[in-house]
Write a protein that holds these residues in place. Structure first.
Motif, mmCIF file in Angstrom:
data_model
loop_
_atom_site.group_PDB
_atom_site.id
_atom_site.type_symbol
_atom_site.label_atom_id
_atom_site.label_comp_id
_atom_site.label_asym_id
_atom_site.label_seq_id
_atom_site.Cartn_x
_atom_site.Cartn_y
_atom_site.Cartn_z
ATOM 1 N N ASP A 1 -1.072 5.611 -10.960
ATOM 2 C CA ASP A 1 -2.330 5.403 -10.238
ATOM 3 C C ASP A 1 -3.372 4.815 -11.172
ATOM 4 O OD1 ASP A 1 -1.697 6.267 -7.722
ATOM 5 O OD2 ASP A 1 -2.523 8.262 -7.957
ATOM 6 N N LEU A 2 -4.414 4.231 -10.572
ATOM 7 C CA LEU A 2 -5.551 3.791 -11.374
ATOM 8 C C LEU A 2 -6.222 4.989 -12.029
ATOM 9 C CD1 LEU A 2 -7.156 1.168 -8.969
ATOM 10 C CD2 LEU A 2 -5.713 0.742 -10.956
ATOM 11 N N VAL A 3 -6.370 6.055 -11.283
ATOM 12 C CA VAL A 3 -6.930 7.310 -11.786
ATOM 13 C C VAL A 3 -5.878 8.384 -11.522
ATOM 14 C CG1 VAL A 3 -8.810 8.980 -11.580
ATOM 15 C CG2 VAL A 3 -9.266 6.556 -11.199
ATOM 16 N N PRO A 4 -5.426 9.091 -12.556
ATOM 17 C CA PRO A 4 -4.382 10.106 -12.346
ATOM 18 C C PRO A 4 -4.807 11.150 -11.314
ATOM 19 C CG PRO A 4 -4.741 9.728 -14.681
ATOM 20 C CD PRO A 4 -5.818 8.981 -13.959
ATOM 21 N N VAL B 1 -6.814 2.523 0.189
ATOM 22 C CA VAL B 1 -6.451 2.599 1.606
ATOM 23 C C VAL B 1 -7.556 1.976 2.460
ATOM 24 C CG1 VAL B 1 -6.108 4.175 3.554
ATOM 25 C CG2 VAL B 1 -4.885 4.563 1.411
ATOM 26 N N ALA B 2 -8.805 2.308 2.154
ATOM 27 C CA ALA B 2 -9.932 1.759 2.923
ATOM 28 C C ALA B 2 -9.987 0.242 2.815
ATOM 29 C CB ALA B 2 -11.241 2.376 2.440
ATOM 30 N N LEU B 3 -9.787 -0.295 1.617
ATOM 31 C CA LEU B 3 -9.843 -1.746 1.433
ATOM 32 C C LEU B 3 -8.705 -2.452 2.175
ATOM 33 C CD1 LEU B 3 -10.845 -1.941 -2.338
ATOM 34 C CD2 LEU B 3 -12.286 -2.401 -0.342
ATOM 35 N N VAL B 4 -7.510 -1.876 2.123
ATOM 36 C CA VAL B 4 -6.387 -2.485 2.830
ATOM 37 C C VAL B 4 -6.605 -2.406 4.343
ATOM 38 C CG1 VAL B 4 -3.909 -2.295 3.309
ATOM 39 C CG2 VAL B 4 -4.739 -2.154 0.963
ATOM 40 N N LEU B 5 -7.054 -1.252 4.838
ATOM 41 C CA LEU B 5 -7.319 -1.134 6.277
ATOM 42 C C LEU B 5 -8.407 -2.109 6.722
ATOM 43 C CD1 LEU B 5 -7.074 2.679 7.048
ATOM 44 C CD2 LEU B 5 -5.569 0.849 7.824
ATOM 45 N N ARG B 6 -9.442 -2.257 5.919
ATOM 46 C CA ARG B 6 -10.497 -3.219 6.249
ATOM 47 C C ARG B 6 -9.911 -4.626 6.353
ATOM 48 N NH1 ARG B 6 -16.110 -3.518 3.106
ATOM 49 N NH2 ARG B 6 -15.976 -1.386 3.773
ATOM 50 N N LEU C 1 0.835 -1.203 0.000
ATOM 51 C CA LEU C 1 0.000 0.000 0.000
ATOM 52 C C LEU C 1 0.870 1.254 0.000
ATOM 53 C CD1 LEU C 1 -2.703 1.520 0.258
ATOM 54 C CD2 LEU C 1 -2.487 1.245 2.734
ATOM 55 N N LEU C 2 1.888 1.288 0.848
ATOM 56 C CA LEU C 2 2.772 2.457 0.896
ATOM 57 C C LEU C 2 3.499 2.648 -0.435
ATOM 58 C CD1 LEU C 2 4.174 2.092 4.518
ATOM 59 C CD2 LEU C 2 2.623 3.866 3.668
ATOM 60 N N VAL C 3 3.918 1.556 -1.061
ATOM 61 C CA VAL C 3 4.570 1.653 -2.376
ATOM 62 C C VAL C 3 3.588 2.204 -3.404
ATOM 63 C CG1 VAL C 3 5.542 0.289 -4.277
ATOM 64 C CG2 VAL C 3 6.300 -0.115 -1.934
ATOM 65 N N TYR C 4 2.343 1.717 -3.374
ATOM 66 C CA TYR C 4 1.330 2.217 -4.313
ATOM 67 C C TYR C 4 1.081 3.708 -4.102
ATOM 68 C CZ TYR C 4 -3.062 3.118 -6.609
ATOM 69 O OH TYR C 4 -4.039 3.669 -7.396
ATOM 70 N N LEU C 5 0.968 4.123 -2.845
ATOM 71 C CA LEU C 5 0.705 5.535 -2.566
ATOM 72 C C LEU C 5 1.870 6.424 -2.994
ATOM 73 C CD1 LEU C 5 -1.034 5.271 0.911
ATOM 74 C CD2 LEU C 5 -2.104 5.743 -1.301
ATOM 75 N N ALA C 6 3.101 5.913 -2.887
ATOM 76 C CA ALA C 6 4.278 6.688 -3.281
ATOM 77 C C ALA C 6 4.516 6.657 -4.787
ATOM 78 C CB ALA C 6 5.509 6.163 -2.556
ATOM 79 N N ALA D 1 -9.607 9.700 -5.363
ATOM 80 C CA ALA D 1 -10.621 8.751 -4.900
ATOM 81 C C ALA D 1 -10.100 7.321 -4.925
ATOM 82 C CB ALA D 1 -11.884 8.875 -5.749
ATOM 83 N N ASP D 2 -9.335 6.972 -5.952
ATOM 84 C CA ASP D 2 -8.815 5.607 -6.009
ATOM 85 C C ASP D 2 -7.863 5.340 -4.845
ATOM 86 O OD1 ASP D 2 -6.889 7.346 -7.149
ATOM 87 O OD2 ASP D 2 -5.927 5.670 -8.176
ATOM 88 N N ASP D 3 -7.053 6.329 -4.484
ATOM 89 C CA ASP D 3 -6.150 6.164 -3.339
ATOM 90 C C ASP D 3 -6.947 5.936 -2.057
ATOM 91 O OD1 ASP D 3 -4.045 6.611 -5.076
ATOM 92 O OD2 ASP D 3 -3.820 8.717 -4.519
#
Length: 140
Positions: free
Chosen positions: A81-84, A99-104, A72-77, A93-95
């Motif tokens: 992105d899925l949506v620029p 994040v919500a899905l990973v936290l869940r 997740l941290l690698v994706y955020l950095a 919104a995609d970020d």
């Protein structure tokens, strides 16, 4: 099949996958109107990043959870992105959804304890993060 045919086929596949992911993102946002607004999410960003870093460093958590958090941290950095991100509103919104899905996933596997133990912000902020992840508890 020459090079250009292959390049067009790969490009078309990427565009198709991108379109499907955008549709799924829109459907998720429509299905979950209680999702946290951008203003609230931006206010929580420093605390959330600290939480993710602390959870990743917590050796008491299973390795599978820590791997998810590192990814997740690698994706955020990552600039990809899925949506620029330069697109207004929907760019981040995609970020937020990822994040919500990973936290869940983390909360369902490890429970609320690690999240509460490592949360650096206010109790209201923690409740908002739990709501974002769709795992808010009914008891205080």
């Amino acid at each position: 099949m020459n090079f250009w045919d292959a390049a067009i086929a790969v490009g078309g596949g990427v565009v198709l996958i991108y379109a499907v992911l955008l549709v799924l993102l829109a459907l998720y946002a429509r299905k979950h109107p209680e999702a946290v607004g951008m203003k609230e999410a931006l206010r929580l960003l420093p605390d959330l990043l600290t939480l993710l870093r602390r959870l990743t460093a917590d050796r008491t958590l299973p390795r599978s959870i820590r791997v998810r958090l590192v990814l997740l941290l690698v994706y955020l950095a990552s600039p990809i992105d899925l949506v620029p991100d330069f697109l207004p509103v929907i760019g981040y919104a995609d970020d937020a959804i990822i994040v919500a899905l990973v936290l869940r996933s983390v909360i369902r596997k490890a429970g609320h304890g690690p999240l509460e133990r490592h949360w650096p912000g206010t109790p209201a902020g923690l409740a908002l993060i739990q709501r974002l992840a769709g795992t808010a508890t009914t008891t205080p």
